[in-house]
Design a protein around this motif. Structure first.
Motif, mmCIF file in Angstrom:
data_model
loop_
_atom_site.group_PDB
_atom_site.id
_atom_site.type_symbol
_atom_site.label_atom_id
_atom_site.label_comp_id
_atom_site.label_asym_id
_atom_site.label_seq_id
_atom_site.Cartn_x
_atom_site.Cartn_y
_atom_site.Cartn_z
ATOM 1 N N LEU A 669 0.828 -1.201 0.000
ATOM 2 C CA LEU A 669 0.000 0.000 0.000
ATOM 3 C C LEU A 669 0.864 1.253 0.000
ATOM 4 O O LEU A 669 1.757 1.406 0.831
ATOM 5 C CB LEU A 669 -0.919 0.033 1.228
ATOM 6 N N ARG A 670 0.610 2.121 -0.934
ATOM 7 C CA ARG A 670 1.264 3.418 -0.922
ATOM 8 C C ARG A 670 0.287 4.538 -0.565
ATOM 9 O O ARG A 670 0.697 5.672 -0.314
ATOM 10 C CB ARG A 670 1.885 3.724 -2.269
ATOM 11 N N MET A 671 -1.041 4.182 -0.548
ATOM 12 C CA MET A 671 -2.036 5.193 -0.247
ATOM 13 C C MET A 671 -3.306 4.520 0.282
ATOM 14 O O MET A 671 -3.906 3.694 -0.402
ATOM 15 C CB MET A 671 -2.376 6.024 -1.495
ATOM 16 N N LEU A 672 -3.676 4.838 1.515
ATOM 17 C CA LEU A 672 -4.915 4.357 2.125
ATOM 18 C C LEU A 672 -5.840 5.566 2.298
ATOM 19 O O LEU A 672 -5.710 6.345 3.246
ATOM 20 C CB LEU A 672 -4.636 3.688 3.472
ATOM 21 N N ILE A 673 -6.753 5.741 1.339
ATOM 22 C CA ILE A 673 -7.630 6.908 1.314
ATOM 23 C C ILE A 673 -8.764 6.696 2.310
ATOM 24 O O ILE A 673 -9.524 5.723 2.206
ATOM 25 C CB ILE A 673 -8.183 7.148 -0.092
ATOM 26 N N VAL A 674 -8.865 7.608 3.292
ATOM 27 C CA VAL A 674 -9.942 7.583 4.283
ATOM 28 C C VAL A 674 -11.000 8.571 3.809
ATOM 29 O O VAL A 674 -10.812 9.790 3.893
ATOM 30 C CB VAL A 674 -9.425 7.944 5.688
ATOM 31 N N SER A 682 -12.629 10.577 13.043
ATOM 32 C CA SER A 682 -11.987 9.475 12.322
ATOM 33 C C SER A 682 -10.532 9.305 12.721
ATOM 34 O O SER A 682 -9.921 8.270 12.413
ATOM 35 C CB SER A 682 -12.098 9.726 10.811
ATOM 36 N N ILE A 683 -9.962 10.286 13.403
ATOM 37 C CA ILE A 683 -8.553 10.188 13.774
ATOM 38 C C ILE A 683 -8.310 9.047 14.746
ATOM 39 O O ILE A 683 -7.244 8.413 14.720
ATOM 40 C CB ILE A 683 -8.071 11.535 14.381
ATOM 41 N N SER A 684 -9.295 8.731 15.574
ATOM 42 C CA SER A 684 -9.105 7.628 16.524
ATOM 43 C C SER A 684 -8.984 6.303 15.801
ATOM 44 O O SER A 684 -8.130 5.457 16.146
ATOM 45 C CB SER A 684 -10.262 7.593 17.526
ATOM 46 N N SER A 685 -9.811 6.083 14.767
ATOM 47 C CA SER A 685 -9.714 4.843 13.997
ATOM 48 C C SER A 685 -8.402 4.790 13.222
ATOM 49 O O SER A 685 -7.774 3.709 13.127
ATOM 50 C CB SER A 685 -10.893 4.736 13.022
ATOM 51 N N CYS A 686 -7.953 5.926 12.683
ATOM 52 C CA CYS A 686 -6.694 5.945 11.941
ATOM 53 C C CYS A 686 -5.518 5.611 12.858
ATOM 54 O O CYS A 686 -4.634 4.816 12.495
ATOM 55 C CB CYS A 686 -6.495 7.308 11.284
ATOM 56 N N VAL A 702 1.180 6.437 4.662
ATOM 57 C CA VAL A 702 0.245 5.845 3.714
ATOM 58 C C VAL A 702 -1.187 6.319 3.984
ATOM 59 O O VAL A 702 -1.979 6.482 3.053
ATOM 60 C CB VAL A 702 0.345 4.308 3.771
ATOM 61 N N ILE A 703 -1.528 6.551 5.240
ATOM 62 C CA ILE A 703 -2.895 6.943 5.595
ATOM 63 C C ILE A 703 -3.142 8.361 5.113
ATOM 64 O O ILE A 703 -2.464 9.305 5.528
ATOM 65 C CB ILE A 703 -3.114 6.831 7.113
ATOM 66 N N SER A 752 -12.336 18.240 27.677
ATOM 67 C CA SER A 752 -13.112 19.000 26.707
ATOM 68 C C SER A 752 -12.220 19.529 25.594
ATOM 69 O O SER A 752 -12.116 20.741 25.372
ATOM 70 C CB SER A 752 -13.847 20.147 27.391
ATOM 71 N N VAL A 753 -11.556 18.610 24.890
ATOM 72 C CA VAL A 753 -10.721 18.987 23.760
ATOM 73 C C VAL A 753 -11.101 18.120 22.569
ATOM 74 O O VAL A 753 -11.690 17.037 22.720
ATOM 75 C CB VAL A 753 -9.220 18.815 24.070
ATOM 76 N N LEU A 754 -10.783 18.612 21.402
ATOM 77 C CA LEU A 754 -11.029 17.887 20.161
ATOM 78 C C LEU A 754 -9.724 17.804 19.391
ATOM 79 O O LEU A 754 -9.137 18.828 19.038
ATOM 80 C CB LEU A 754 -12.094 18.601 19.315
ATOM 81 N N THR A 755 -9.264 16.586 19.185
ATOM 82 C CA THR A 755 -8.045 16.365 18.420
ATOM 83 C C THR A 755 -8.424 16.131 16.963
ATOM 84 O O THR A 755 -9.182 15.210 16.644
ATOM 85 C CB THR A 755 -7.274 15.157 18.965
ATOM 86 N N VAL A 756 -7.913 16.978 16.093
ATOM 87 C CA VAL A 756 -8.245 16.902 14.675
ATOM 88 C C VAL A 756 -6.984 16.637 13.876
ATOM 89 O O VAL A 756 -5.874 16.987 14.282
ATOM 90 C CB VAL A 756 -8.918 18.204 14.193
ATOM 91 N N GLN A 757 -7.152 15.984 12.751
ATOM 92 C CA GLN A 757 -6.051 15.731 11.832
ATOM 93 C C GLN A 757 -6.324 16.458 10.528
ATOM 94 O O GLN A 757 -7.471 16.754 10.187
ATOM 95 C CB GLN A 757 -5.898 14.228 11.565
#
Length: 1376
Positions: A669-674, A682-686, A702-703, A752-757
């Motif tokens: 895999l060179r690219m796993l498109i989410v 979705s960052i938790s699943s990644c 790759v992600i 009370s925080v939100l982690t975003v990617q």
């Protein structure tokens, strides 16, 4: 001119009266503007001088019509593009000798134009004209078009400030202060020549201007209240056309009414307001063009319009702008908001402090020499050069290859489908499908090969495919909205597979039924065995990508409505090129696709871009994912796939099903498109997927999350890199700051925080910015959350058939803080909330559809769902199925959470989980939950792919049809804007309980009365449709039965009427109306009588003569000055042709006091009924239709507003029948009535019910109680009445006047123990204290407290609730 000349011409009185009637009819909407002008010109034509230059005017009209036709011909023959910049950019990329020319040149905030011969700038006006043309055709009636919406809004805005000069009925507007656009005089805009060739734009697009057209634009902006005109016009490049006329029409079409966010007026900005873009590559200056001259004509309202719109059409539009009814706000003042506590903004709330952001441009879209000119050309190339190359491999439920579709088979079968669509449906003379028509594709999720063949067959046939989901039943959630979309697109043919066709629901005859809301479809199976082979000389016409619509992708909105996003062929090709460049696709690569191949990322990568690059797609059906969640990982290992398209859900379930399998190797895999990387959670699943499979060869770089929307297609995507040391971008943001739309970095230790990617960079060849979600699209600051907007070729074009919504979404012009647009090119709203971070990385924190604004703070539904799922969901929630939405309570949104409960979860455990969820949401999001409901498993409505249908769930909640098994409501934690404290009541009564229930959000149980049509009884009057027939029948069958008994102030009988007496007296009155009054059927007659027998006889006399009676309270002899004008107003408003009254009142109307208040000569003919003729009528009038008018019910409210209600014969009979059944009224019964008999339920009980039901009514005029307060109660006791009706005023008079006389009344033998029901008839607020005092006061006289009740009614429904006999059952038992 006619209005001005009338001032100098004296018109006869009849002509002026007729003109006033015409004005009234026009204001009511009874006639059109054209009809009004025609009749008006006939009336005043003889009194006005004839214009001398009639032939000249006719010549001008001919020239205008000629110009109009030429403009329309140009519109039909013009080569219309998406926008000039997009077309120019496409030409640059298509030309191999053009080199690597960038799409935009920007440097340090200066906008530098490319050479004019290369591309022509696109203005908002030209873009809007394009979209209006593109979206013409079949329209979805659920939506108002922009023209209709603007017309209605303009009319509402025009009448917004109108106030009634005097009290008026609900359907009258004659005395309303009139304002129109006639008050505005347009400036002189005449030019030297009216010929259509007088103003023409040059071929280079050189702008021309005219002071007259600018003045006209200024006049329009003044004439339309609260509007702002936004347009930037470019000169017309079409030969022989009047470009200025087009621009003027656009000015008028784009004028917005107040309360609507309007794009800015970009005509006032020059090069100093140029776009600011990071990573600039060039700069140039561009001057905004101005308006040129225009040919104008004037409509009936004095509004100038372009010559391409005919005067008749414009007059019709102006007439439709006038609503028949005034706006509701003129009759109803909502002071509820004033009672609510106004929440003060938090002084410590965070506010954006950064500088204004700069628009971000993606890298240049490169030009590759071997890129095909269209997607069909790519299919032809690979189908002929590499016919055996695998294109698509489908899997069965066991994970084994089911079918391999090669490029050769795809090419030949697509040609076969295209030929059969065009030539085998319908006849040769009338084919069912022509190029440009829309057809729908209905294919299951496990058959991508058949869908791919049908999709490319449509492209080859130049037919527009509309892919939808397979309908499972006739009542699928959202199926009706899909049908509305198909109907608006004009779809008549549905392409499907053989297996899908067999699985569709069938009728007993074997035919596919018409689904609810769907148009009638012809189902066409696309399997090769069912198709005819095309002849050898037939070949599809493959053209270069142009601006024709390629396909329509459906989108479900927040409210459940379904829209169709149109994607052009040039946008389709450019999007594939941008994805190829961003993802680094090469020929013969293998891609594993787990997504839905009919829309979004699955369609763009697995069906379109793959064919452009001759890639091999391994399609994993959702049915296989249910059985084996690891199947997509196994196929990546088996085929050594380079790319995989998944969702975070697929990654999560793969983690759950993973059991340390040793044969997994993801190094290929060179690219796993989410695909759902726009979801911040979705960052938790990644992260979890990377932690588990990093040892299996999966690399961090790759992600690649991506963000997309149906309107803007792919918004951003993270590029695959070879540098493993470069970590992906992520941020830890304060959720408290996000609720205020502000970015504040926080630490991960806090809850009370939100982690975003990040979701990568902007797409190649696109520009992105962030604008404020509400109001004017103003650029956000660098630390502010806004809606992401994109300007690119590779985007959607419009919402099909909805040009008004298209303008708000696809034609956005972001504004700087100084008020100028950043560029002249339109942007497209993506529906994504986020910001652009350092390095140009795009971060998405939510979607507009999931946004809930509670108490001024923004909350995202995905955040609430994630918090609820974090509280041990596996034990209580069935498969994690949770729906979050908001409902409006007390003028604010409230959060509702609905989840499916596991079957094995107990009630106690569920309530504990619900309590913890409320605590978690309160601590993390600082917001209360209005309602948390648990429903049984598999009971929430589902989408075709198995998810929860949010809008259907919300609708069930609002309807009370959700049927939850556990509910936990906490209104005290979220309803913080309660009404202001009122005066403390001494004790809690029924009203206090009802108000408390409403405030706490509890629903009042729905109640309905018995069905009149299903009740079988011995009601002989039911067979008659009209009250006049009932009276005649009673006069024949029971002539001596007493219907009415009138008492005087001493309690003795003043008068009485039997059935035959009332019948004969009504006949005499009918003869008088026809002979003396010379009235005809349908004429209105005002009945001005005191409460008594004469009023009843006059009413039925009008019915016998076919006249429409209006009961009017007579003027008070001691207060004529104030009461007589009300009588006069009712007579005038009701248009009464005659006035009937007694001789005493007739003298009162002619008295000096009356003449001082109202001119005697203005009264209609007055008939005295004390001297009646002795003849009988030749025949008694019988209405031809039960729906004809029986009488008019006029009443004056406590605020002095006069309202009139029309009552038909059918409604009158049904009303009397319902009262008869509810109160059990029979000929043997006696009912005491002490009410005013002029309107509402009092009039019905006084005049109508006895005739219909046959019971005896003991009539007690309320005025007689002024001299004898005990008259009513003594009559009730004397006649042993069980049912009585009174008013609040009568009850108050008895309470105050007899409060100290209860002992003496008891000594006189007053006994109220036989009273079963004492109903207070009123149309005002319930007076609880008065009824309680009355019940307590006369309790000692035998009145049972449960016998007293209040009727509920209004002007439209006179008796919504009437005291049933069951509530008086105890009192009836006491009488036995």
């Amino acid at each position: 001119m006619a209005d001005r000349s009338l001032e100098s011409v004296s018109l006869p009185l009849e002509v002026r009266a007729r003109l006033a009637e015409l004005e009234l009819e026009l204001s009511e909407g009874d006639i059109t503007q054209k009809g009004y002008e025609k009749k008006r010109s006939k009336l005043i034509g003889a009194y006005l001088p004839q214009p001398p230059a009639a032939n000249g005017a006719a010549a001008v009209r001919c020239r205008l019509q000629h110009s109009e036709g030429a403009a329309r011909r140009m519109l039909r023959t013009a080569n219309i593009g998406v926008c000039d910049i997009r077309e120019a950019a496409a030409r640059e990329r298509a030309a191999s000798t053009a080199g690597n020319r960038p799409l935009f040149y920007f440097r340090f905030g200066v906008d530098q134009a490319l050479p004019q011969e290369r591309r022509t700038p696109v203005t908002p006006s030209s873009s809007s004209r394009y979209h209006r043309r593109r979206s013409s055709g079949s329209r979805d009636e659920r939506y108002r078009s922009d023209v209709h919406t603007e017309a209605v809004q303009a009319a509402l805005a025009k009448h917004k400030e109108r106030k009634m000069a005097v009290p008026m009925p609900s359907k009258r507007r004659s005395l309303v202060v009139q304002t129109s656009m006639d008050a505005y005089t347009p400036p002189d805009t005449s030019s030297g020549s009216e010929d259509e060739g007088s103003v023409q734009g040059d071929s280079q697009g050189t702008p021309t201007s005219s002071q007259g057209s600018i003045n006209m634009e200024h006049w329009i902006s003044q004439a339309i209240h609260g509007s702002t005109t936004s347009t930037t016009s470019s000169s017309s490049t079409q030969s022989g056309g009047s470009g200025a006329a087009h621009r003027l029409a656009d000015v008028m079409a784009q004028t917005h009414i107040e309360n609507h966010s309007a794009p800015p007026d970009v005509t006032t900005y020059t090069s100093e307001h140029s776009i600011q873009v990071e990573r600039p590559q060039g700069s140039t200056a561009r001057v905004a063009p101005k308006y040129g001259n225009a040919e104008l004509m004037e409509t009936g309202d004095g509004v100038p319009v372009s010559s391409r719109v005919s005067a008749k059409i414009q007059q019709l539009v102006n007439t439709l702008k006038r609503p028949k009814r005034p706006p509701l706000r003129e009759f109803f003042v909502d002071d509820f908001e004033e009672l609510l506590e106004v929440q003060q903004p938090d002084p410590n709330q965070p506010k954006p402090e950064g500088a204004q952001m700069l628009a971000m441009r993606g890298e240049q879209l490169g030009v590759v020499t071997n890129w095909p000119p269209s997607l069909e050309a790519a299919l032809q190339r690979w189908g002929t050069i590499s016919p055996k190359a695998p294109c698509l491999t489908t899997m069965d439920t066991n994970g084994k290859p089911l079918y391999i579709l090669t490029y050769g088979k795809l090419w030949t079968r697509s040609m076969k489908v295209a030929y059969n669509i065009l030539h085998k449906l319908g006849t040769k003379q009338e084919p069912m499908v022509r190029p440009g028509d829309r057809v729908t594709l209905v294919f299951p999720n496990n058959d991508p090969a058949a869908f791919m063949v049908a999709f490319y067959g449509c492209l080859l046939a130049e037919v527009v495919p509309v892919p939808i989901e397979v309908p499972l039943t006739r009542k699928d959630a959202g199926s009706q909205q899909i049908g509305f979309l198909l109907g608006s697109c004009g779809v008549t043919v549905a392409l499907t597979s053989d297996a899908c066709h067999k699985g569709l629901p069938k009728s007993p005859t074997g035919e596919i039924p018409q689904f609810k809301g769907w148009p009638k479809l012809l189902w066409f199976v696309t399997e090769s065995k069912h198709l005819s082979k095309p002849p050898r000389d037939w070949f599809p016409h493959i053209k270069d990508a142009n601006n024709d619509t390629a396909y329509i992708e459906y989108k479900t909105c927040k409210d459940g409505s379904v829209l169709g996003v149109t994607v052009t062929r040039i946008a389709l090709l450019t999007h594939c090129q941008a994805l190829t460049q961003a993802c680094g696709y090469t020929e013969a690569e293998t891609i594993v696709n787990v997504l839905d191949f009919k829309k979004d990322v699955g369609l763009w990568h697995g069906i379109l871009t793959s064919v452009m690059n001759m890639m091999h797609v391994i399609s994993i059906p959702y049915s296989l994912m249910k059985v084996n969640p690891l199947s997509w990982i196994q196929k990546v290992c088996q085929y050594k796939a380079k790319v995989a398209c998944v969702k975070s859900r697929d990654m999560h379930w793969a983690l759950v099903a993973h059991r340390d399998q040793r044969d997994i190797n993801l190094s290929s895999l060179r690219m796993l498109i989410v695909a759902d990387g726009a979801n911040p959670w979705s960052i938790s699943s990644c992260d979890a997927f990377l932690n588990v499979f990093q040892s299996k060869g999966l690399r961090q770089e790759v992600i690649c999350p991506c963000a997309s929307s149906p309107e803007a297609l792919t918004v951003a995507i993270r590029r695959p890199t070879d540098d493993s040391n470069q970590p992906p971008g992520r941020g830890v943001l304060s959720m408290h700051g996000l609720t205020y739309g502000v970015i504040r970095v926080d630490s991960e230790e806090k809850l009370s925080v939100l982690t975003v990617q990040d979701v990568g960079l902007v797409m190649p060849g696109a520009i992105m910015c962030s604008v404020k979600p509400d109001g004017i699209p103003q650029l956000c600051k660098t630390d502010e959350i806004g809606e992401l907007c994109v300007c690119a070729i590779a985007t959607g074009t419009s919402y099909y058939g909805l040009s008004g919504m298209t303008k708000n979404t696809f034609e956005v012009f972001p504004m700087t803080s100084s008020g100028g647009p950043i560029t002249e090119y339109p942007f497209i709203r993506t529906g994504l909330l986020g910001f652009i971070g350092p390095g140009g990385l795009v971060f998405v924190i939510g979607k507009m559809d999931g946004l809930m604004v509670v108490s001024g703070r923004r909350h995202n539904a995905d955040d609430i769902v994630a918090t609820a799922l974090a509280v041990e969901p596996m034990k209580f929630v069935y498969r994690g199925r949770i729906a979050v939405f908001s409902v409006s309570v007390l003028h604010d949104e409230r959060i509702v959470i609905v989840a499916e409960q596991r079957p094995d979860s107990t009630e106690e455990d569920s309530f504990q989980w619900m309590s913890r969820v409320l605590q978690a949401i309160d601590s993390i999001h600082q917001v209360g939950v209005y309602c948390l409901a648990l429903v049984p498993a598999n009971t929430l409505p589902k989408t075709p792919l198995g998810g929860i249908h949010l809008s259907e769930t919300k609708q069930l909640f609002l309807e009370g049809s959700l049927h939850p098994c556990n509910v936990l409501m906490c209104p005290h934690t979220c309803v913080t804007n309660l009404p202001k404290p009122r005066q403390k009541q001494p004790e809690i009564g029924p009203a206090s309980v009802m108000v408390g229930n409403l405030v706490s959000g509890k629903r009042i149980a729905q109640a309905s009365g018995r069905d009149l049509g299903q009740i079988e009884d011995n009601d002989q009057a039911r067979k008659f449709l009209f009250l006049s027939e009932v009276l005649q029948w009673r006069a024949q069958t029971t002539p001596d039965h007493v219907l009415y008994t009138l008492l005087n102030c001493r309690g003795t009988i003043a008068n009485s009427l039997t059935c035959v007496q009332l019948h004969k007296r009504a006949e005499k009155i009918a003869v008088m109306l026809m002979e003396r009054g010379h009235l005809q059927d349908g004429d209105h007659v005002a009945l001005v009588y005191p409460p008594g027998i004469d009023l009843i006889a006059a009413f039925y006399g009008c019915l016998y003569a076919g006249c429409v009676p209006i009961t009017v309270r007579p003027p008070h002899p001691q207060n004529i000055a104030t009461t007589l004008p009300t009588v006069k107003m009712i007579v005038e408003v009701s248009r009464s042709a005659c006035l009937m009254t007694t001789q005493l009142i007739c003298k009162l109307l002619r008295s000096r006091e009356a003449a001082a208040a109202v001119d005697i000569r203005t009264w209609p003919p007055v008939l005295d009924t004390d001297d009646l003729p002795k003849k009988r009528p030749a025949q008694i009038y019988k209405p031809s239709n039960p729906e004809t008018l029986a009488y008019l019910d006029f009443s004056v409210s406590t605020t002095g507003m006069l309202a009139g209600v029309k009552m038909s014969h059918a409604a009158t009979s049904a009303f009397c029948r319902s009262i008869k059944l509810q109160c059990e009224l029979y000929p043997s019964r006696e009912v005491a009535i002490c009410l005013d008999p002029y309107c509402g339920l009092g009039f019905v009980l006084w005049c109508l019910c006895s005739v219909y039901s046959g019971h005896q009514s003991i009539l007690i005029p309320p005025s007689e109680l002024e001299t004898n307060p005990a008259l009513w109660l003594l009559a009730v006791s004397q006649y042993k009445v069980r049912d009585t009706f009174c008013s609040y005023s009568v009850m108050e008079l008895c309470t105050k006047g007899l409060g100290s006389q209860t002992e003496s009344l008891k000594a006189r033998g007053l006994d109220l123990s036989r009273v079963r029901t004492c109903v207070v008839v009123a149309e005002e607020r319930p007076r609880i204290a008065l009824t309680q005092s009355f019940s307590k006061l006369f309790k000692d006289l035998g009145l049972h407290p449960r016998a007293v009740s209040t009727s509920l009614g209004c002007r439209v429904n006179l008796a919504i609730c009437l005291q049933p006999h069951r509530l008086g059952k105890l009192a009836e038992q006491l009488c036995v």
